[in-house]
Structure formats: structure tokens, C-alpha cells
Design a protein around this motif. Structure first.
Motif, PDB file in Angstrom:
ATOM      1  N   TRP A   1      70.388 -68.636  20.873  1.00  0.00           N
ATOM      2  CA  TRP A   1      69.195 -67.925  21.309  1.00  0.00           C
ATOM      3  C   TRP A   1      68.681 -68.596  22.563  1.00  0.00           C
ATOM      4  O   TRP A   1      68.420 -69.793  22.577  1.00  0.00           O
ATOM      5  CB  TRP A   1      68.118 -67.935  20.230  1.00  0.00           C
ATOM      6  N   VAL A   2      68.525 -67.839  23.644  1.00  0.00           N
ATOM      7  CA  VAL A   2      67.981 -68.350  24.898  1.00  0.00           C
ATOM      8  C   VAL A   2      66.461 -68.415  24.773  1.00  0.00           C
ATOM      9  O   VAL A   2      65.834 -69.395  25.145  1.00  0.00           O
ATOM     10  CB  VAL A   2      68.399 -67.462  26.088  1.00  0.00           C
ATOM     11  N   ASP A   3      65.878 -67.373  24.278  1.00  0.00           N
ATOM     12  CA  ASP A   3      64.472 -67.314  23.900  1.00  0.00           C
ATOM     13  C   ASP A   3      64.274 -66.064  23.061  1.00  0.00           C
ATOM     14  O   ASP A   3      65.227 -65.369  22.734  1.00  0.00           O
ATOM     15  CB  ASP A   3      63.514 -67.402  25.105  1.00  0.00           C
ATOM     16  N   ARG A   4      63.059 -65.761  22.732  1.00  0.00           N
ATOM     17  CA  ARG A   4      62.779 -64.600  21.878  1.00  0.00           C
ATOM     18  C   ARG A   4      63.303 -63.333  22.553  1.00  0.00           C
ATOM     19  O   ARG A   4      62.945 -63.029  23.686  1.00  0.00           O
ATOM     20  CB  ARG A   4      61.278 -64.503  21.660  1.00  0.00           C
ATOM     21  N   GLY A   5      64.198 -62.634  21.877  1.00  0.00           N
ATOM     22  CA  GLY A   5      64.731 -61.383  22.403  1.00  0.00           C
ATOM     23  C   GLY A   5      65.914 -61.527  23.345  1.00  0.00           C
ATOM     24  O   GLY A   5      66.351 -60.548  23.941  1.00  0.00           O
ATOM     25  N   ARG A   6      66.477 -62.749  23.469  1.00  0.00           N
ATOM     26  CA  ARG A   6      67.637 -62.957  24.358  1.00  0.00           C
ATOM     27  C   ARG A   6      68.653 -63.876  23.684  1.00  0.00           C
ATOM     28  O   ARG A   6      68.327 -65.006  23.320  1.00  0.00           O
ATOM     29  CB  ARG A   6      67.197 -63.574  25.683  1.00  0.00           C
ATOM     30  N   LEU A   7      69.869 -63.370  23.556  1.00  0.00           N
ATOM     31  CA  LEU A   7      70.950 -64.090  22.905  1.00  0.00           C
ATOM     32  C   LEU A   7      72.075 -64.309  23.904  1.00  0.00           C
ATOM     33  O   LEU A   7      72.397 -63.409  24.685  1.00  0.00           O
ATOM     34  CB  LEU A   7      71.452 -63.260  21.716  1.00  0.00           C
TER      35      LEU A   7
ATOM     36  N   ARG B   1      78.501 -55.437  23.393  1.00  0.00           N
ATOM     37  CA  ARG B   1      77.283 -54.634  23.546  1.00  0.00           C
ATOM     38  C   ARG B   1      76.219 -55.421  24.303  1.00  0.00           C
ATOM     39  O   ARG B   1      75.987 -56.588  24.000  1.00  0.00           O
ATOM     40  CB  ARG B   1      76.750 -54.229  22.182  1.00  0.00           C
ATOM     41  N   PRO B   2      75.547 -54.790  25.253  1.00  0.00           N
ATOM     42  CA  PRO B   2      74.529 -55.481  26.037  1.00  0.00           C
ATOM     43  C   PRO B   2      73.203 -55.698  25.292  1.00  0.00           C
ATOM     44  O   PRO B   2      72.404 -56.544  25.687  1.00  0.00           O
ATOM     45  CB  PRO B   2      74.319 -54.574  27.239  1.00  0.00           C
ATOM     46  N   SER B   3      73.022 -54.973  24.181  1.00  0.00           N
ATOM     47  CA  SER B   3      71.790 -55.145  23.411  1.00  0.00           C
ATOM     48  C   SER B   3      71.962 -54.554  22.017  1.00  0.00           C
ATOM     49  O   SER B   3      72.837 -53.727  21.782  1.00  0.00           O
ATOM     50  CB  SER B   3      70.605 -54.471  24.108  1.00  0.00           C
ATOM     51  N   ALA B   4      71.068 -54.994  21.121  1.00  0.00           N
ATOM     52  CA  ALA B   4      71.026 -54.459  19.755  1.00  0.00           C
ATOM     53  C   ALA B   4      69.679 -54.819  19.153  1.00  0.00           C
ATOM     54  O   ALA B   4      69.203 -55.951  19.319  1.00  0.00           O
ATOM     55  CB  ALA B   4      72.156 -55.034  18.911  1.00  0.00           C
TER      56      ALA B   4
ATOM     57  N   SER C   1      73.784 -61.571  26.448  1.00  0.00           N
ATOM     58  CA  SER C   1      74.588 -61.875  27.630  1.00  0.00           C
ATOM     59  C   SER C   1      75.855 -62.594  27.180  1.00  0.00           C
ATOM     60  O   SER C   1      75.870 -63.267  26.143  1.00  0.00           O
ATOM     61  CB  SER C   1      73.799 -62.734  28.624  1.00  0.00           C
ATOM     62  N   TYR C   2      76.904 -62.454  27.966  1.00  0.00           N
ATOM     63  CA  TYR C   2      78.215 -62.990  27.604  1.00  0.00           C
ATOM     64  C   TYR C   2      78.767 -63.830  28.744  1.00  0.00           C
ATOM     65  O   TYR C   2      78.534 -63.539  29.912  1.00  0.00           O
ATOM     66  CB  TYR C   2      79.192 -61.846  27.321  1.00  0.00           C
ATOM     67  N   ARG C   3      79.547 -64.860  28.354  1.00  0.00           N
ATOM     68  CA  ARG C   3      80.170 -65.705  29.363  1.00  0.00           C
ATOM     69  C   ARG C   3      81.496 -66.221  28.807  1.00  0.00           C
ATOM     70  O   ARG C   3      81.535 -66.839  27.747  1.00  0.00           O
ATOM     71  CB  ARG C   3      79.245 -66.868  29.683  1.00  0.00           C
ATOM     72  N   ALA C   4      82.577 -65.939  29.539  1.00  0.00           N
ATOM     73  CA  ALA C   4      83.887 -66.477  29.182  1.00  0.00           C
ATOM     74  C   ALA C   4      83.946 -67.921  29.665  1.00  0.00           C
ATOM     75  O   ALA C   4      83.642 -68.208  30.813  1.00  0.00           O
ATOM     76  CB  ALA C   4      84.991 -65.648  29.800  1.00  0.00           C
ATOM     77  N   VAL C   5      84.306 -68.820  28.775  1.00  0.00           N
ATOM     78  CA  VAL C   5      84.370 -70.246  29.078  1.00  0.00           C
ATOM     79  C   VAL C   5      85.753 -70.742  28.762  1.00  0.00           C
ATOM     80  O   VAL C   5      86.288 -70.478  27.695  1.00  0.00           O
ATOM     81  CB  VAL C   5      83.330 -71.023  28.232  1.00  0.00           C
ATOM     82  N   GLY C   6      86.356 -71.469  29.674  1.00  0.00           N
ATOM     83  CA  GLY C   6      87.693 -71.840  29.322  1.00  0.00           C
ATOM     84  C   GLY C   6      87.973 -73.289  29.326  1.00  0.00           C
ATOM     85  O   GLY C   6      87.187 -74.010  29.795  1.00  0.00           O
TER      86      GLY C   6
END
Length: 76
Positions: free
Chosen positions: A38-44, A58-61, A67-72
Motif C-alpha cells: 500500500w502506497v497510501d489510502r486508495g493506492r496499491l 487492472r488499473p483499479s478495483a 500501479s505496476y512495475r516490472a523488476v528484474g
């Protein structure tokens, strides 16, 4: 994803991926590496193995922005 007070059956899938035939860095068991925070309330934020094959992102639910980030690759 869903609210704690809801039944698990009411949860929504926001991210679905696999290892892309072993290309993605492994996590526990046969799953790919993934980190959800959780980044903050309402943001994952979802970070996942960069070699993964993504089927759903999905961008929201339920009023939560995702938000998404590919990490390698993650070293243990």
C-alpha cells in the motif's frame, strides 16, 4: 482484491501472471516473485519479476488505484 469485511468470493483479480516458461525470477514454491504494498489510502503498488508473462493488469478495483512495475531479477 477486496475489503476485509467482504467474503473472499467477492474479491476481484487485479493481476494475473506466470513465469513465462521459467523466464521470470522465482518466488516461493512455483510462483513468480511479487511484492504488493500500500502506497497510501486508495493506492496499491505491485512489483513483479520482469520476465513474467502478464495476463491481467487492472488499473483499479473497488476505488483503489493500482500501479505496476516490472523488476528484474531479485537476488536472495
Amino acid at each position: 482484491m477486496g475489503h476485509a469485511r467482504q467474503a473472499q468470493s467477492a474479491a476481484q483479480e487485479v493481476f494475473v501472471a506466470d513465469s513465462n516458461h521459467g523466464t521470470a525470477a522465482p518466488g516461493m514454491g512455483d510462483a513468480i516473485w511479487i511484492n504488493v504494498a500500500w502506497v497510501d489510502r486508495g493506492r496499491l503498488n505491485v512489483a513483479y519479476a520482469s520476465g513474467a508473462r502478464v495476463f491481467k493488469m487492472r488499473p483499479s478495483a473497488d476505488g483503489v488505484a493500482v500501479s505496476y512495475r516490472a523488476v528484474g531479477p531479485v537476488r536472495r
